[in-house]
Design an enzyme around this catalytic site. Structure first.
Site, PDB file in Angstrom:
ATOM      1  N   MET A   1     -41.296  23.140   5.112  1.00 45.39           N
ATOM      2  CA  MET A   1     -42.064  22.301   6.037  1.00 45.39           C
ATOM      3  C   MET A   1     -43.132  23.152   6.724  1.00 45.39           C
ATOM      4  O   MET A   1     -43.638  22.795   7.787  1.00 45.39           O
ATOM      5  CB  MET A   1     -41.136  21.655   7.071  1.00 45.39           C
ATOM      6  CG  MET A   1     -40.147  20.681   6.406  1.00 45.39           C
ATOM      7  SD  MET A   1     -39.493  19.421   7.504  1.00 45.39           S
ATOM      8  CE  MET A   1     -38.642  20.421   8.676  1.00 45.39           C
TER       9      MET A   1
ATOM     10  N   LEU B   1     -44.223  29.206   7.927  1.00 47.23           N
ATOM     11  CA  LEU B   1     -43.494  30.138   7.062  1.00 47.23           C
ATOM     12  C   LEU B   1     -43.161  31.448   7.775  1.00 47.23           C
ATOM     13  O   LEU B   1     -43.970  32.001   8.502  1.00 47.23           O
ATOM     14  CB  LEU B   1     -44.332  30.437   5.806  1.00 47.23           C
ATOM     15  CG  LEU B   1     -44.721  29.208   4.971  1.00 47.23           C
ATOM     16  CD1 LEU B   1     -45.508  29.641   3.728  1.00 47.23           C
ATOM     17  CD2 LEU B   1     -43.507  28.373   4.576  1.00 47.23           C
TER      18      LEU B   1
ATOM     19  N   HIS C   1     -38.638  32.254   4.352  1.00 46.20           N
ATOM     20  CA  HIS C   1     -39.319  31.501   3.287  1.00 46.20           C
ATOM     21  C   HIS C   1     -39.887  32.460   2.243  1.00 46.20           C
ATOM     22  O   HIS C   1     -39.812  32.216   1.040  1.00 46.20           O
ATOM     23  CB  HIS C   1     -40.493  30.693   3.865  1.00 46.20           C
ATOM     24  CG  HIS C   1     -40.097  29.643   4.857  1.00 46.20           C
ATOM     25  ND1 HIS C   1     -40.406  29.721   6.197  1.00 46.20           N
ATOM     26  CD2 HIS C   1     -39.441  28.478   4.693  1.00 46.20           C
ATOM     27  CE1 HIS C   1     -39.954  28.651   6.816  1.00 46.20           C
ATOM     28  NE2 HIS C   1     -39.360  27.881   5.933  1.00 46.20           N
TER      29      HIS C   1
ATOM     30  N   GLN D   1     -36.685  13.124   8.239  1.00 50.06           N
ATOM     31  CA  GLN D   1     -35.513  13.934   8.528  1.00 50.06           C
ATOM     32  C   GLN D   1     -35.428  14.364   9.995  1.00 50.06           C
ATOM     33  O   GLN D   1     -34.567  15.142  10.366  1.00 50.06           O
ATOM     34  CB  GLN D   1     -35.450  15.138   7.592  1.00 50.06           C
ATOM     35  CG  GLN D   1     -36.485  16.221   7.827  1.00 50.06           C
ATOM     36  CD  GLN D   1     -36.410  17.294   6.754  1.00 50.06           C
ATOM     37  OE1 GLN D   1     -36.834  17.087   5.627  1.00 50.06           O
ATOM     38  NE2 GLN D   1     -35.860  18.459   7.089  1.00 50.06           N
TER      39      GLN D   1
ATOM     40  N   ASP E   1     -29.408  27.061   5.727  1.00 50.26           N
ATOM     41  CA  ASP E   1     -29.103  25.629   5.846  1.00 50.26           C
ATOM     42  C   ASP E   1     -28.066  25.295   4.771  1.00 50.26           C
ATOM     43  O   ASP E   1     -28.365  24.649   3.774  1.00 50.26           O
ATOM     44  CB  ASP E   1     -30.378  24.801   5.639  1.00 50.26           C
ATOM     45  CG  ASP E   1     -31.388  25.072   6.739  1.00 50.26           C
ATOM     46  OD1 ASP E   1     -31.090  24.751   7.898  1.00 50.26           O
ATOM     47  OD2 ASP E   1     -32.451  25.641   6.443  1.00 50.26           O
TER      48      ASP E   1
ATOM     49  N   SER F   1     -37.695  28.957  12.024  1.00 44.69           N
ATOM     50  CA  SER F   1     -38.964  28.626  12.686  1.00 44.69           C
ATOM     51  C   SER F   1     -38.740  28.315  14.163  1.00 44.69           C
ATOM     52  O   SER F   1     -39.674  28.326  14.959  1.00 44.69           O
ATOM     53  CB  SER F   1     -39.615  27.402  12.042  1.00 44.69           C
ATOM     54  OG  SER F   1     -39.347  27.343  10.689  1.00 44.69           O
TER      55      SER F   1
END
Ligand code: PAF
Length: 280
Positions: free
Chosen positions: A30, A33, A37, A61, A150, A186
């Site tokens: 998303m 970065l 990432h 989401q 995640d 993030s």
């Protein structure tokens, strides 16, 4: 690196790659970065001939409009961060390329999406499963790279591709951490200086629980004490701290197979999640 915003253009380029027999990897993001990432991008580059990084802030989401509004949009900085990695395409679909007018499909993965983050963020994993299904089909990738940070999301995506016969291999990549153990996210930039100093306690306490479990402590006792320690460290709320079987994410109280300790807790108005493997 080409920036592409329209699916037909991505598909046309993809066709030329396929004619050359190239394999394609995708790193769905998303944006905003960070090194986490970029480690996925590195692994994608090592495993595939062509690499696409997708950047799409997926409204489906987010449970709350303010969180969606506050989500950083940093396209040029992201492109700069990707520059050294020889990425082929940054795919930045416009919202209508993902959710065209009248969009009425919802992808919902039961089982692994239940409990943990699924219990605290209603609809979140439907939003993730729907957008990831679209991004895998749009990019036609042979392999897709997701962070273990995640971990529940990774299990949802693995189940999704298996159940829907999406021909993409899902590659889980180890969590990248700061030197003090804090998992990269993030959200970390939103922590005050004091909170930033407290945040690594989460990982340290997870490791203590894992040690206790390996020494034979019961999950219930070890987790009860750990929750209290997290709150004492300065976190305002522990949403969950649970031991789950690594395969299928079913709740478990004994260490008789590979498992994961997973946690979500609030610090300074920021929701942090983390997890570690615990082997018997
Ligand atoms: O992990 C993320 O950044 C997002 O959930 C994903 C997988 C890109 C889907 O929007």
């Amino acid at each position: 690196m080409k920036r592409i915003r329209v699916l037909s253009e991505l598909r046309a380029l993809n066709r030329t790659w396929r004619c050359d027999g190239a394999t394609v990897g995708v790193v769905p993001t998303m944006g905003a970065l960070h090194q986490g990432h970029l480690s996925l991008v590195k692994q994608a580059k090592a495993a595939c001939d062509r690499v696409i990084v997708t950047v799409f802030v997926n409204p489906k989401q987010f449970n709350n409009a303010e969180d969606l509004d506050k989500y950083p949009r940093t396209e040029d900085a992201d492109a700069e961060a990707l520059a050294p990695f020889d990425v082929d395409v940054m795919y930045l679909p416009t919202p209508d390329q993902i959710y065209p007018d009248g969009f009425s499909t919802n992808v919902s993965v039961s089982g692994v999406s239940e409990g943990l983050c699924g219990a605290h963020r209603p609809g979140h994993f439907d939003g993730v499963a729907t957008v990831v299904a679209k991004l895998l089909l749009q990019t036609g990738a042979d392999r897709a790279f997701f962070g273990e940070k995640d971990f529940q999301q990774l299990q949802v995506v693995k189940r999704l591709v298996r159940d829907l016969d999406i021909p993409t291999e899902i590659v889980g990549c180890a969590t990248v951490r700061e030197e003090d153990g804090l998992a990269l996210s993030s959200r970390n930039v939103r922590l005050s200086e004091t909170a930033r100093n407290t945040a690594p306690r989460l990982y340290a306490i997870l490791q203590d629980v894992a040690d206790e479990l390996r020494r034979g402590a019961t999950a219930e006792a070890a987790i009860y004490t750990a929750k209290a320690r997290i709150e004492l460290a300065g976190f305002s709320e522990v949403e969950y701290l649970e031991l789950r079987a690594e395969d299928g994410l079913t709740p478990t109280t004994v260490l008789d197979r590979p498992a994961r300790l997973l946690v979500a807790a609030w610090l300074d108005g920021v929701r942090l999640i983390d997890n570690i493997p615990v082997a018997p």
